[in-house]
Design an enzyme around this catalytic site. Structure first.
Site, PDB file in Angstrom:
ATOM      1  N   ASN A  53       3.905   7.648   6.763  1.00 51.42           N
ATOM      2  CA  ASN A  53       2.913   7.056   5.872  1.00 51.42           C
ATOM      3  C   ASN A  53       1.585   7.812   5.868  1.00 51.42           C
ATOM      4  O   ASN A  53       0.824   7.726   4.901  1.00 51.42           O
ATOM      5  CB  ASN A  53       2.701   5.576   6.219  1.00 51.42           C
ATOM      6  CG  ASN A  53       3.899   4.736   5.803  1.00 51.42           C
ATOM      7  OD1 ASN A  53       4.725   5.178   5.003  1.00 51.42           O
ATOM      8  ND2 ASN A  53       4.020   3.537   6.369  1.00 51.42           N
ATOM      9  N   ARG A  87       4.200  -6.764  -3.936  1.00 45.93           N
ATOM     10  CA  ARG A  87       3.604  -5.432  -3.832  1.00 45.93           C
ATOM     11  C   ARG A  87       2.801  -5.061  -5.089  1.00 45.93           C
ATOM     12  O   ARG A  87       3.067  -4.065  -5.763  1.00 45.93           O
ATOM     13  CB  ARG A  87       4.657  -4.381  -3.494  1.00 45.93           C
ATOM     14  CG  ARG A  87       5.468  -4.773  -2.260  1.00 45.93           C
ATOM     15  CD  ARG A  87       6.127  -3.622  -1.595  1.00 45.93           C
ATOM     16  NE  ARG A  87       5.182  -2.821  -0.817  1.00 45.93           N
ATOM     17  CZ  ARG A  87       5.535  -1.746  -0.125  1.00 45.93           C
ATOM     18  NH1 ARG A  87       6.769  -1.331  -0.139  1.00 45.93           N
ATOM     19  NH2 ARG A  87       4.649  -1.072   0.577  1.00 45.93           N
ATOM     20  N   ASP A 139       5.436  -3.345  10.195  1.00 40.02           N
ATOM     21  CA  ASP A 139       6.573  -2.411  10.144  1.00 40.02           C
ATOM     22  C   ASP A 139       7.390  -2.425  11.442  1.00 40.02           C
ATOM     23  O   ASP A 139       8.463  -1.825  11.499  1.00 40.02           O
ATOM     24  CB  ASP A 139       6.070  -0.986   9.867  1.00 40.02           C
ATOM     25  CG  ASP A 139       5.458  -0.856   8.480  1.00 40.02           C
ATOM     26  OD1 ASP A 139       5.877  -1.590   7.584  1.00 40.02           O
ATOM     27  OD2 ASP A 139       4.546  -0.027   8.318  1.00 40.02           O
ATOM     28  N   ARG A 148      14.976   7.401   3.895  1.00 40.11           N
ATOM     29  CA  ARG A 148      13.619   7.444   3.338  1.00 40.11           C
ATOM     30  C   ARG A 148      12.571   7.393   4.444  1.00 40.11           C
ATOM     31  O   ARG A 148      11.515   7.996   4.331  1.00 40.11           O
ATOM     32  CB  ARG A 148      13.379   6.230   2.416  1.00 40.11           C
ATOM     33  CG  ARG A 148      14.039   6.327   1.059  1.00 40.11           C
ATOM     34  CD  ARG A 148      13.673   5.106   0.237  1.00 40.11           C
ATOM     35  NE  ARG A 148      12.231   4.912   0.263  1.00 40.11           N
ATOM     36  CZ  ARG A 148      11.621   3.731   0.262  1.00 40.11           C
ATOM     37  NH1 ARG A 148      12.320   2.614   0.190  1.00 40.11           N
ATOM     38  NH2 ARG A 148      10.313   3.660   0.314  1.00 40.11           N
TER      39      ARG A 148
HETATM   40  N1  EPU Z   1      -1.451  -6.240  -1.982  1.00 35.97           N
HETATM   41  C1  EPU Z   1      -1.824  -6.893  -3.148  1.00 35.97           C
HETATM   42  N2  EPU Z   1      -2.442  -6.154  -4.109  1.00 35.97           N
HETATM   43  C2  EPU Z   1      -2.690  -4.818  -3.976  1.00 35.97           C
HETATM   44  C3  EPU Z   1      -2.293  -4.168  -2.782  1.00 35.97           C
HETATM   45  C4  EPU Z   1      -1.671  -4.913  -1.798  1.00 35.97           C
HETATM   46  O1  EPU Z   1      -1.628  -8.094  -3.298  1.00 35.97           O
HETATM   47  O2  EPU Z   1      -3.266  -4.205  -4.897  1.00 35.97           O
HETATM   48  C5  EPU Z   1      -0.776  -7.019  -0.924  1.00 35.97           C
HETATM   49  C6  EPU Z   1       0.673  -6.556  -0.731  1.00 35.97           C
HETATM   50  O3  EPU Z   1       1.556  -7.160  -1.662  1.00 35.97           O
HETATM   51  C7  EPU Z   1       0.931  -6.956   0.706  1.00 35.97           C
HETATM   52  C8  EPU Z   1      -0.428  -6.738   1.382  1.00 35.97           C
HETATM   53  O4  EPU Z   1      -1.391  -6.745   0.334  1.00 35.97           O
HETATM   54  O5  EPU Z   1       1.290  -8.287   0.768  1.00 35.97           O
HETATM   55  C9  EPU Z   1      -0.535  -5.440   2.172  1.00 35.97           C
HETATM   56  O6  EPU Z   1      -0.245  -4.320   1.354  1.00 35.97           O
HETATM   57  P1  EPU Z   1      -0.865  -2.882   1.629  1.00 35.97           P
HETATM   58  O7  EPU Z   1      -1.508  -2.418   0.367  1.00 35.97           O
HETATM   59  O8  EPU Z   1      -1.706  -2.911   2.856  1.00 35.97           O
HETATM   60  O9  EPU Z   1       0.429  -2.029   1.924  1.00 35.97           O
HETATM   61  P2  EPU Z   1       0.921  -0.714   1.198  1.00 35.97           P
HETATM   62  O10 EPU Z   1      -0.195   0.255   1.042  1.00 35.97           O
HETATM   63  O11 EPU Z   1       1.704  -1.078   0.010  1.00 35.97           O
HETATM   64  C10 EPU Z   1       1.495   0.528   3.434  1.00 35.97           C
HETATM   65  C11 EPU Z   1       2.727   1.185   4.019  1.00 35.97           C
HETATM   66  C12 EPU Z   1       3.740   0.123   4.384  1.00 35.97           C
HETATM   67  C13 EPU Z   1       3.106  -0.813   5.410  1.00 35.97           C
HETATM   68  C14 EPU Z   1       1.806  -1.425   4.826  1.00 35.97           C
HETATM   69  C15 EPU Z   1       1.066  -2.302   5.809  1.00 35.97           C
HETATM   70  C16 EPU Z   1       2.745   3.315   2.859  1.00 35.97           C
HETATM   71  C17 EPU Z   1       3.413   4.208   1.885  1.00 35.97           C
HETATM   72  N3  EPU Z   1       3.278   2.099   3.013  1.00 35.97           N
HETATM   73  O12 EPU Z   1       1.948  -0.168   2.273  1.00 35.97           O
HETATM   74  O13 EPU Z   1       4.849   0.802   4.986  1.00 35.97           O
HETATM   75  O14 EPU Z   1       3.997  -1.845   5.722  1.00 35.97           O
HETATM   76  O15 EPU Z   1       0.928  -0.360   4.411  1.00 35.97           O
HETATM   77  O16 EPU Z   1       0.731  -1.603   6.954  1.00 35.97           O
HETATM   78  O17 EPU Z   1       1.785   3.713   3.505  1.00 35.97           O
HETATM   79  C18 EPU Z   1       7.081   1.141   5.618  1.00 35.97           C
HETATM   80  O18 EPU Z   1       6.723   2.257   6.044  1.00 35.97           O
HETATM   81  O19 EPU Z   1       8.213   0.657   5.843  1.00 35.97           O
HETATM   82  C19 EPU Z   1       6.122   0.364   4.811  1.00 35.97           C
HETATM   83  C20 EPU Z   1       6.485  -0.659   4.049  1.00 35.97           C
END
Ligand code: EPU
Length: 458
Positions: free
Chosen positions: A25, A125, A322, A414
């Site tokens: 990530n 998401r 995670d 992935r």
């Molecule tokens: N959320 C919203 N609106 C937004 C953005 C997020 O409602 O505009 C909500 C999401 O739906 C979720 C929460 O906020 O319920 C947290 O989402 P966040 O944006 O923090 O996560 P992300 O950026 O989509 C990254 C990692 C994830 C990891 C999360 C939390 C990457 C590519 N993905 O996701 O990794 O779980 O942060 O730490 O960096 C994984 O590697 O398996 C994975 C899912």
């Protein structure tokens, strides 16, 4: 999508030492951040996972030249030739991280055309925090057929100052907004940002490029600059792969050392393993509770009398979402009742149904799983529906009687780079069966052609 499966059998106590890869990530967002520069950057410790290869394809599609040496884990990217601000929807919908090119493309071209990102189905998401933050920074957002067209409005107030309070410390929104804010003349303050180690690694890279970023306890302040330079950077170790390996040691009653890891990125996870009763030690002081902030190896020596525990996930430094599914595989066979509350994603308990097929006793109440440990799990056919579920099922398979066949293996590919091989080296009975698909071969050929062009131009 890859067809194939993982075959896992009950394994002896795992023993030995393995080295952890770079964090997927952190690698993905740092690759996206290269769009902010013009020139050749070198990124070390890049894992060879399917998502990373997907990000390579995306960068190439935008016009970058990319050379990835998967043996040396070194990625060289020349961004001089990036000439496109539109990402094809079929590239966007393969992974969540594709949305992270929005900020950099906006900073470089003043506009970006992206689609809804794909990725693990672990909740809605949404990207509303990304878009709301960009709007506050003077970006106009329009839906055009399957595209989201984000465009800078000239002479907007953002040139003076922008203050964005995130409703939730979203990792992706913090990264995207920061990457837009670093180039230009304004000052941006992001309140309630995500401060995950992967976000801090991105900040490290942006600062090396010449960005002005100040990180406080609950805010990040960015002063825009006119130009950012290419960098050389080594990606931080993957705390999630390290966690999986330590759990494999725990679940088989073994003793495993993971090298090239940051213990301070795993504080609460390690505390929870100790609470179970396992001995967890860092390189600096074997089997001692004291940790330095930047240790290079962690050893887990499993207890024979594990205790149930309670866990609640949350933004860093809380327990990482995670590692929630992998941890539940361990708790499934610990005598007594453990509980896990998932607070980050609303649909991240899918693995519990699959663990139940293996004999686990789990009661799900909304987003809390009450896990009553059983004496024995049993192998059967199970389905991985996201990256961390694939890990949880593989871990459960190491302790289950008989054979566990895990399908949906593209999620494993992935998220992890050769994790099954590392487990094998430690003594696990795990084998990956899958065929490389035509599309993947073509992507690899395209990558190496671009690479040889890049290298011959140097
Ligand atoms: N959320 C919203 N609106 C937004 C953005 C997020 O409602 O505009 C909500 C999401 O739906 C979720 C929460 O906020 O319920 C947290 O989402 P966040 O944006 O923090 O996560 P992300 O950026 O989509 C990254 C990692 C994830 C990891 C999360 C939390 C990457 C590519 N993905 O996701 O990794 O779980 O942060 O730490 O960096 C994984 O590697 O398996 C994975 C899912």
């Amino acid at each position: 999508m890859k067809s194939g499966y993982l075959l896992v059998k009950k394994s002896p106590p795992l023993q030995g030492t393995v080295t952890v890869n770079g964090a997927k990530n952190a690698a993905l967002v740092i690759m996206a951040s290269q769009i902010l520069t013009s020139g050749t950057s070198t990124l070390e410790n890049i894992p060879n996972s399917a998502d990373v290869r997907q990000m390579i394809t995306l960068l190439q599609d935008l016009g970058a030249l990319v050379d990835f040496d998967s043996q040396k884990k070194r990625l060289i990217v020349d961004t001089t030739t990036i000439n496109n601000y539109q990402v094809r929807p079929e590239l966007m919908n393969k992974m969540r991280a594709s949305i992270l090119v929005t900020g950099p493309l906006l900073a470089r071209f003043g506009q970006a055309k992206v689609a809804q990102p794909g990725g693990c189905i672990i909740g809605q998401r949404l990207i509303n925090y990304h878009l709301a933050g960009l709007k506050k920074m003077g970006i106009q957002i329009k839906q055009e057929e399957s595209f989201i067209h984000a465009q800078r409005i000239e002479n907007n107030l953002y040139d003076k100052q922008s203050r964005i309070t995130l409703e939730y410390p979203s990792v992706g929104a913090t990264e995207n907004l920061m990457m837009y804010a670093v180039l230009g003349s304004g000052k941006t303050v992001i309140i309630n940002p995500a401060l995950e180690p992967e976000v801090l690694d991105l900040i490290d890279v942006l600062k090396k490029m010449g960005a002005h970023i100040d990180v406080g306890c609950s805010s990040i302040t960015i002063i825009g600059v006119n130009k950012l330079d290419p960098v050389t950077h080594t990606i931080i170790p993957d705390r999630l792969e390290a966690g999986a390996l330590l759990l494999a040691s725990a679940i088989t009653g073994g003793q495993v050392t993971v090298d090239n890891v940051r213990a301070d990125h795993l504080d609460l996870f390690l505390e929870k393993l100790r609470e179970v009763g396992h001995e967890v030690a860092t390189a600096s002081n074997l089997f001692d509770e004291t940790q330095s902030s930047q240790t290079t190896s962690i050893t887990l020596k499993a207890t024979h009398t594990p205790r149930p525990i309670s866990i609640k996930t949350g933004p860093y430094p809380s327990f990482p979402t995670d590692l929630q599914a992998p941890m539940s595989a361990l708790l499934a066979s610990i005598d007594g009742i453990s509980s896990i509350e998932e607070t980050v994603f609303e649909n991240r308990m899918v693995h519990t149904k699959e663990l139940e097929k293996m004999g686990a006793q789990i009661e799900l109440k909304h987003n809390t799983a009450l896990i009553r440990g059983v004496e024995q799990l049993y192998g059967c056919e199970v389905i991985a529906t996201d990256i961390r579920t694939s890990c949880a099922l593989a871990l459960a398979g190491l302790a289950a009687l008989g054979q566990t066949k895990i399908i949906g293996i593209h999620h494993w590919l992935r998220g992890y780079d050769g994790l099954e091989q590392k487990l094998q080296m430690l003594g696990a009975d795990i084998k990956l069966f899958y065929e490389v698909e035509k599309e993947e071969v073509l992507t690899l050929k395209k990558t190496s052609r671009k690479l040889s062009n890049l290298l011959s131009n140097e």
